[in-house]
Write a protein that holds these residues in place. Structure first.
Motif, mmCIF file in Angstrom:
data_model
loop_
_atom_site.group_PDB
_atom_site.id
_atom_site.type_symbol
_atom_site.label_atom_id
_atom_site.label_comp_id
_atom_site.label_asym_id
_atom_site.label_seq_id
_atom_site.Cartn_x
_atom_site.Cartn_y
_atom_site.Cartn_z
ATOM 1 N N ARG A 6 0.824 -1.194 0.000
ATOM 2 C CA ARG A 6 0.000 0.000 0.000
ATOM 3 C C ARG A 6 0.868 1.257 0.000
ATOM 4 N NH1 ARG A 6 -2.718 -1.045 4.302
ATOM 5 N NH2 ARG A 6 -4.310 -2.262 3.214
ATOM 6 N N LEU A 7 1.960 1.239 0.811
ATOM 7 C CA LEU A 7 2.867 2.380 0.843
ATOM 8 C C LEU A 7 3.578 2.567 -0.496
ATOM 9 C CD1 LEU A 7 4.445 1.941 4.397
ATOM 10 C CD2 LEU A 7 2.915 3.774 3.637
ATOM 11 N N SER A 8 3.962 1.433 -1.083
ATOM 12 C CA SER A 8 4.628 1.499 -2.388
ATOM 13 C C SER A 8 3.704 2.102 -3.443
ATOM 14 C CB SER A 8 5.078 0.098 -2.810
ATOM 15 O OG SER A 8 5.628 0.129 -4.107
ATOM 16 N N PHE A 9 2.434 1.647 -3.420
ATOM 17 C CA PHE A 9 1.454 2.168 -4.393
ATOM 18 C C PHE A 9 1.224 3.664 -4.163
ATOM 19 C CE2 PHE A 9 -2.021 2.159 -7.258
ATOM 20 C CZ PHE A 9 -2.993 2.986 -6.711
ATOM 21 N N SER A 10 1.117 4.079 -2.883
ATOM 22 C CA SER A 10 0.874 5.485 -2.572
ATOM 23 C C SER A 10 2.043 6.352 -3.025
ATOM 24 C CB SER A 10 0.665 5.656 -1.063
ATOM 25 O OG SER A 10 -0.469 4.917 -0.652
ATOM 26 N N LEU A 11 3.288 5.858 -2.826
ATOM 27 C CA LEU A 11 4.464 6.612 -3.235
ATOM 28 C C LEU A 11 4.498 6.772 -4.748
ATOM 29 C CD1 LEU A 11 7.122 7.981 -2.493
ATOM 30 C CD2 LEU A 11 8.242 5.739 -2.590
ATOM 31 N N SER A 12 4.160 5.673 -5.441
ATOM 32 C CA SER A 12 4.131 5.732 -6.906
ATOM 33 C C SER A 12 3.100 6.740 -7.392
ATOM 34 C CB SER A 12 3.813 4.341 -7.477
ATOM 35 O OG SER A 12 3.655 4.408 -8.873
ATOM 36 N N LEU A 13 1.919 6.758 -6.750
ATOM 37 C CA LEU A 13 0.861 7.696 -7.133
ATOM 38 C C LEU A 13 1.301 9.137 -6.871
ATOM 39 C CD1 LEU A 13 -2.027 8.231 -8.073
ATOM 40 C CD2 LEU A 13 -2.782 7.926 -5.697
ATOM 41 N N LEU A 14 1.940 9.358 -5.718
ATOM 42 C CA LEU A 14 2.397 10.707 -5.395
ATOM 43 C C LEU A 14 3.440 11.197 -6.388
ATOM 44 C CD1 LEU A 14 2.671 10.486 -1.488
ATOM 45 C CD2 LEU A 14 1.070 11.891 -2.813
ATOM 46 N N LEU A 15 4.373 10.294 -6.749
ATOM 47 C CA LEU A 15 5.395 10.671 -7.729
ATOM 48 C C LEU A 15 4.757 10.992 -9.072
ATOM 49 C CD1 LEU A 15 8.204 8.077 -6.903
ATOM 50 C CD2 LEU A 15 8.282 10.559 -6.544
ATOM 51 N N SER A 16 3.721 10.196 -9.402
ATOM 52 C CA SER A 16 3.029 10.438 -10.669
ATOM 53 C C SER A 16 2.317 11.781 -10.636
ATOM 54 C CB SER A 16 2.024 9.312 -10.939
ATOM 55 O OG SER A 16 1.280 9.596 -12.108
ATOM 56 N N LEU A 17 1.622 12.072 -9.531
ATOM 57 C CA LEU A 17 0.915 13.340 -9.413
ATOM 58 C C LEU A 17 1.894 14.518 -9.384
ATOM 59 C CD1 LEU A 17 -1.814 12.387 -6.777
ATOM 60 C CD2 LEU A 17 -2.168 12.888 -9.204
ATOM 61 N N ALA A 18 3.033 14.305 -8.732
ATOM 62 C CA ALA A 18 4.034 15.367 -8.694
ATOM 63 C C ALA A 18 4.522 15.697 -10.092
ATOM 64 C CB ALA A 18 5.206 14.943 -7.805
ATOM 65 N N SER A 19 4.678 14.646 -10.905
ATOM 66 C CA SER A 19 5.107 14.862 -12.288
ATOM 67 C C SER A 19 4.051 15.622 -13.062
ATOM 68 C CB SER A 19 5.395 13.513 -12.962
ATOM 69 O OG SER A 19 5.686 13.700 -14.322
ATOM 70 N N VAL A 20 2.784 15.228 -12.868
ATOM 71 C CA VAL A 20 1.697 15.863 -13.602
ATOM 72 C C VAL A 20 1.583 17.342 -13.252
ATOM 73 C CG1 VAL A 20 -0.815 15.952 -13.853
ATOM 74 C CG2 VAL A 20 0.378 13.750 -13.950
ATOM 75 N N PHE A 21 1.756 17.653 -11.943
ATOM 76 C CA PHE A 21 1.536 19.027 -11.503
ATOM 77 C C PHE A 21 2.842 19.827 -11.386
ATOM 78 C CE2 PHE A 21 -2.272 16.839 -9.866
ATOM 79 C CZ PHE A 21 -3.224 17.584 -10.523
ATOM 80 N N ALA A 22 3.964 19.241 -11.856
ATOM 81 C CA ALA A 22 5.229 19.965 -11.816
ATOM 82 C C ALA A 22 5.163 21.175 -12.726
ATOM 83 C CB ALA A 22 6.360 19.034 -12.248
ATOM 84 N N GLN A 23 5.866 22.228 -12.325
ATOM 85 C CA GLN A 23 5.903 23.426 -13.150
ATOM 86 C C GLN A 23 6.758 23.164 -14.376
ATOM 87 O OE1 GLN A 23 7.169 26.921 -11.091
ATOM 88 N NE2 GLN A 23 6.971 28.253 -12.876
ATOM 89 N N CYS A 24 6.237 23.516 -15.531
ATOM 90 C CA CYS A 24 6.982 23.305 -16.765
ATOM 91 C C CYS A 24 8.129 24.299 -16.848
ATOM 92 C CB CYS A 24 6.066 23.469 -17.976
ATOM 93 S SG CYS A 24 4.823 22.177 -18.142
ATOM 94 N N PRO A 25 9.269 23.881 -17.382
ATOM 95 C CA PRO A 25 10.402 24.802 -17.504
ATOM 96 C C PRO A 25 10.135 25.846 -18.584
ATOM 97 C CG PRO A 25 10.906 22.738 -18.595
ATOM 98 C CD PRO A 25 9.584 22.537 -17.905
ATOM 99 N N ALA A 26 10.312 27.107 -18.242
ATOM 100 C CA ALA A 26 10.145 28.180 -19.224
ATOM 101 C C ALA A 26 11.427 28.269 -20.050
ATOM 102 C CB ALA A 26 9.855 29.503 -18.516
ATOM 103 N N ALA A 27 11.659 27.226 -20.822
ATOM 104 C CA ALA A 27 12.923 27.055 -21.534
ATOM 105 C C ALA A 27 13.055 28.049 -22.685
ATOM 106 C CB ALA A 27 13.021 25.623 -22.061
ATOM 107 N N THR A 28 14.268 28.512 -22.881
ATOM 108 C CA THR A 28 14.592 29.356 -24.024
ATOM 109 C C THR A 28 15.800 28.754 -24.735
ATOM 110 O OG1 THR A 28 16.096 30.778 -22.777
ATOM 111 C CG2 THR A 28 13.761 31.406 -22.816
ATOM 112 N N VAL A 29 16.112 29.288 -25.890
ATOM 113 C CA VAL A 29 17.262 28.775 -26.629
ATOM 114 C C VAL A 29 18.546 29.035 -25.856
ATOM 115 C CG1 VAL A 29 18.597 29.002 -28.768
ATOM 116 C CG2 VAL A 29 16.103 29.022 -28.853
ATOM 117 N N VAL A 30 18.663 30.217 -25.218
ATOM 118 C CA VAL A 30 19.886 30.523 -24.469
ATOM 119 C C VAL A 30 19.913 29.829 -23.108
ATOM 120 C CG1 VAL A 30 20.214 32.729 -25.629
ATOM 121 C CG2 VAL A 30 18.905 32.655 -23.500
#
Length: 685
Positions: A6-30
């Protein structure tokens, strides 16, 4: 054990949600901020970007977009959210230097309504694909992707789900098929298809596979077709939902609708909007007849471009940002950043230069000649602008003689290749370099292919007939029979009439020093020659009416351009807007010999080689061998006399214009600013 699972599943879900809601990099060419490169340089499809960045991009809109949309006559007033306006797989653009800010007006200059306007057209332009800023790599634009079959006879284009026209209507494969099948091939709309949209003179077949997939089926291999789309000013799509309602083959009530709007039939309405040509800068209805607009569904045709026209007068044109534009930046902001474009028409080159010196212009490239560079360079600091001098391609100013001149005595002389060789040897190209081009450039003959864009044009071919040799010129003129019969110091035609030449020129096609030098050079070998500056419109009208004996305009094509477009080898050898010198040969071809003058057999011989060249993969050994043979034929004919190549030319931009990249090369044939992503330009203050 269950607790661990259950802990393993919860950690996996949290990591997945963290990825989904992570701030996108405002990347530029420089500063790419660790973002991996995608399939194509400096851009991503939205799904690709989110997968590589491990985030979900939150979309934002220009806070002024509702007000801008309200100025687009015919657009619905209620805008859906930006997420509903852009495609599901929007094109994510990586800005050059920084995430921009919304607002402001791009101040631009053109010569007149249809003169020198492609510079600003390129700022808002889109096509199925484009060249990246290295001018070598093809990347998606309107299209999401493409594929070829093995023998280059089928090109499949994939579009973006949810892409919309500027009025919010869906853009689909039907719009591409409509452009070709119902407009380009319909003589009621386009009198004759352009040669570049045919294959060896034969039409393609454009098939709708599904709403986001369209297939071009070619009668012969044409591997250069995709490159043609990358640089073409014409756009291979038209809004079927809009123009189709007036198309009699699509809507049985088309003529009735047209008559209700004050037209005779539906084709007249389409011509009112479209102009009967793929040249997209015909005057809009706003300039043609504003009174008729109230009875039509919109003032201008819906577009996929970044800006749309809202005002069109003889003095200027005004545009606002397209609320449905399909690009966003890496922070999720819908592009373009700049709200509006103000395009002012100024024909006078000195007035144009003064406005640039004063810093009143945001960007200018077209028709800024090298002889303007000293004063522009001297005033950069006070005018708060930067003047770059990138190399040019396909800009060799060529001179030609009217091969179908109305004066039969002149025509006979002009068609003697020895005369053309003589007039080429009479030109002092080093003097042109020193005076007209500030010591830049080198003598270069017209070879059709710009030598910088292919590997097969030899040094000998580039230099053919370019040596300054007045003695040889005089000898050849004597052989032709153009001699001084009355002893007045000037050469006469064989019939005894004085051979007088006038070089009419427009500064859009040549700077003023070059024709002056050529006129003096020709006069020095006994051909009385004068110069006359005219407007671009006057020049084009006279050329089209077969009224010019001498023609002068920049001429030369990119190698890959000629891998698709044969028109530069078919009389009159160019379009209305450029350099053409065989109007009656063209008339003979267009009327199957009923009118005009029959061209020599060598014209068809060259064209046969061109068609073979276009069937090979550009840059291959076979392609290069054929290309070299074509150059030999061009030099053998010498229908166009080159002057100077490898010339740098000015590109101007205000220092307040952000994300502006120095051009790799300045060229109409790369469509000016198109490769440098003007939608991410912004004003720093």
């Amino acid at each position: 054990m269950r607790l661990i699972l259950r802990l393993s599943f919860s950690l996996s879900l949290l990591l997945s949600l963290a990825s989904v809601f992570a701030q996108c990099p405002a990347a530029t060419v420089v500063d790419p901020q660790g973002l991996a490169a995608g399939a194509f340089p400096q851009q991503y499809d939205l799904g690709e970007f989110e997968a590589l960045a491990g985030c979900t991009l939150s979309l934002s809109e220009n806070p002024a977009i509702a007000d801008l949309n309200a100025q687009i006559l015919g657009n619905p007033s209620d805008l859906p959210s930006v997420a509903e306006r852009v495609p599901q797989d929007a094109l994510v653009v990586m800005p050059y230097e920084e995430i921009g800010r919304y607002g402001g007006t791009l101040e631009g200059l053109s010569k007149a309504t249809e003169a020198g306007t492609s510079d600003l057209l390129s700022v808002r332009h889109v096509n199925l694909v484009r060249f990246s800023d290295d001018l070598q790599t093809l990347v998606p634009n309107v299209a999401k992707g493409w594929s070829w079959n093995d023998d280059f006879t089928e090109l499949t284009i994939y579009l973006r789900e949810g892409h919309k026209w500027s009025d919010g209507a869906p853009f689909t494969a039907e719009d591409i098929a409509f452009w070709y099948n119902d407009m380009t091939l319909n003589p009621n709309i386009v009198e004759k298809p352009q040669d570049r949209f045919l294959v060896s003179g034969k039409p393609m077949v454009v098939e709708v596979v599904d709403p986001t997939t369209v297939r071009f089926v070619l009668p012969e291999p044409r591997p250069g077709l995709l490159g043609q789309f990358a640089v073409d000013y014409a756009q291979p799509f038209q809004p079927k939902h809009f123009l189709g309602q007036f198309h009699p083959d699509i809507n049985p009530d088309a003529d009735k609708l047209a008559q209700e709007a004050g037209f005779d039939n539906g084709y007249q309405v389409i011509a009112f909007y479209y102009g009967g040509s793929d040249w997209k800068d015909v005057p809009s209805p706003l300039l043609k007849d504003a009174a008729k607009i109230d009875k039509l569904p919109a003032a201008v045709v819906p577009t996929l471009e970044s800006y749309i026209v809202i005002k069109d007068t003889p003095e200027d044109r005004y545009l606002v940002a397209n609320p449905y534009f399909f690009m966003v930046d890496t922070a999720g902001n819908q592009l373009p950043y700049i709200n509006e474009i103000n395009e002012l028409y100024i024909a006078d080159e000195e007035v144009q230069t003064l406005k640039m010196v004063n810093g009143d212009v945001s960007y200018k490239s077209q028709a800024v000649n090298l002889n303007s560079a000293p004063v522009l360079l001297d005033n950069q600091a006070t005018g708060h602008y930067t003047l770059d001098l990138p190399p040019t391609v396909a800009s060799n100013v060529a001179i030609s003689f009217n091969l179908t001149d109305n004066d039969e005595a002149k025509r006979a002389v002009f068609n003697d290749v020895r005369f053309r060789q003589a007039m080429s040897h009479a030109i002092n190209r080093q003097e042109i370099i020193d005076i007209a081009f500030l010591g830049e450039g080198k003598p270069e003959q017209y070879t059709a292919f710009d030598p910088a864009t292919v590997s097969f044009v030899s040094d000998e071919q580039r230099a053919a007939f370019t040596s300054y040799d007045p003695d040889l010129a005089n000898s050849l003129l004597d052989e032709v029979g153009v001699v001084d019969q009355d002893g007045d110091g000037f050469r006469d035609l064989p019939n005894g009439e004085r051979l007088k030449l006038t070089i009419q020129f427009a500064t859009q096609g040549s700077n003023s020093d070059l024709p002056e030098i050529v006129a003096n050079n020709w006069t020095a070998v006994g051909i009385e020659t004068s110069v006359l500056e005219v407007t671009s419109d006057e020049y084009r009208a006279a050329q089209s009416a077969n009224e010019l004996s001498v023609h002068i305009w920049a001429k030369g094509q990119l190698g890959f351009y000629l891998a698709t477009d044969p028109s530069y080898f078919i009389p009159p050898f160019d379009s209305y807007f450029f350099h053409r010198n065989a109007m009656l040969w063209a008339q003979w071809l267009e009327t199957n010999g009923a009118e005009g003058i029959e061209p020599p057999a060598s014209v068809q011989e060259t064209l046969d080689l061109v068609y073979q060249f276009q069937g090979k993969t550009f840059g291959s050994e076979e392609s290069n061998a054929l290309g070299s043979q074509i150059v030999d034929k061009v030099l053998e004919q010498l229908y166009f006399i080159g002057t100077v190549g490898s010339i740098p030319e000015p590109v101007y931009h205000h220092n307040n214009l952000g994300n502006f990249k120095t051009f790799t090369a300045k060229s109409y044939y790369y469509y000016w600013a198109f490769s440098y992503r003007p939608t991410q330009w912004f004003f720093k203050e």
